[in-house]
Design an enzyme around this catalytic site. Structure first.
Site: not given
Length: 215
Positions: A14, A91, A107, A109, A141, A144
């Site tokens: 990515n 992490r 992020n 996912h 945020t 998770l």
């Protein structure tokens, strides 16, 4: 043009998609630095080949998650980024760290969040008998994989799929939607407000903007 810092833990595919998009002018941004928590991450070599500053902050050298995040934050802030991009950064980040970058950290996912936060998403989708799977870009945020969704790409789950085959199909879409989301942010079109995503000033649905590759 905005400043990016990209965090990685592995091969950095990515990251490469972002490097290529910045070089092509698809994203009005420059990658100021790439930081990994693993010294052998191939993404660091991708950064060096692109002329981008590459750093490793090995998490195993720190006694607590808080100590590591503090050092990581100092290294990131040295580059004064407008946006921090997690590109396979494996992490769990502390609440203080995520709050520091609230509204300016993305992020990616590999699931259609809120389904399957955490790990082993492809096998979990197969085990559940899902007909569709996919990938989500979201703001980070303290929860998770729980920040508001920006964009999702949906892929079909095929009868012959195993986790590896499904992962490859999802990864191809990751390389499409991550540069797209970052370009929206760079153009000032995307922002987070009151735990919602706004695109061109309009709230996105909870799922985010949808790209359906099943068609």
């Amino acid at each position: 043009m905005i400043n990016l810092v990209v965090l990685i833990s592995g091969s950095g595919s990515n990251l490469q998609a972002l490097i290529d998009a910045c070089a092509a002018g698809t994203i009005d941004a420059r990658i100021a630095a790439v930081i990994s928590n693993r010294p052998n991450a191939f993404g660091l070599e991708r950064a060096r080949q692109a002329g981008v500053a590459a750093h490793c902050i090995d998490h195993t050298e720190y006694g607590s998650r808080e100590e590591f995040d503090c050092q990581l934050q100092q290294q990131i802030d040295h580059y004064q980024p407008d946006l921090v991009v997690l590109a396979g950064f494996m992490r769990i980040l502390t609440p203080a760290f995520t709050r520091h970058y609230l509204g300016r950290m993305l992020n990616i996912h590999p699931s259609l969040l809120p389904k399957y936060p955490g790990l082993n998403t492809h096998q979990r989708a197969l085990d559940a008998g899902d007909a569709s799977h996919g990938v989500t870009v979201h703001f980070v945020t303290p929860e998770l994989d729980g920040g508001p969704n920006v964009v999702q790409a949906i892929v079909p789950v095929l009868p012959a799929d195993d986790a590896a085959a499904l992962a490859r199909r999802v990864l191809a879409q990751e390389h499409v939607i991550y540069p797209l989301a970052v370009s929206w942010f760079a153009e000032g079109r995307l922002q987070m407000d009151d735990n919602r995503c706004l695109l061109d000033g309009q709230p996105l649905p909870a799922s985010g903007y949808i790209i359906d590759s099943r068609r």
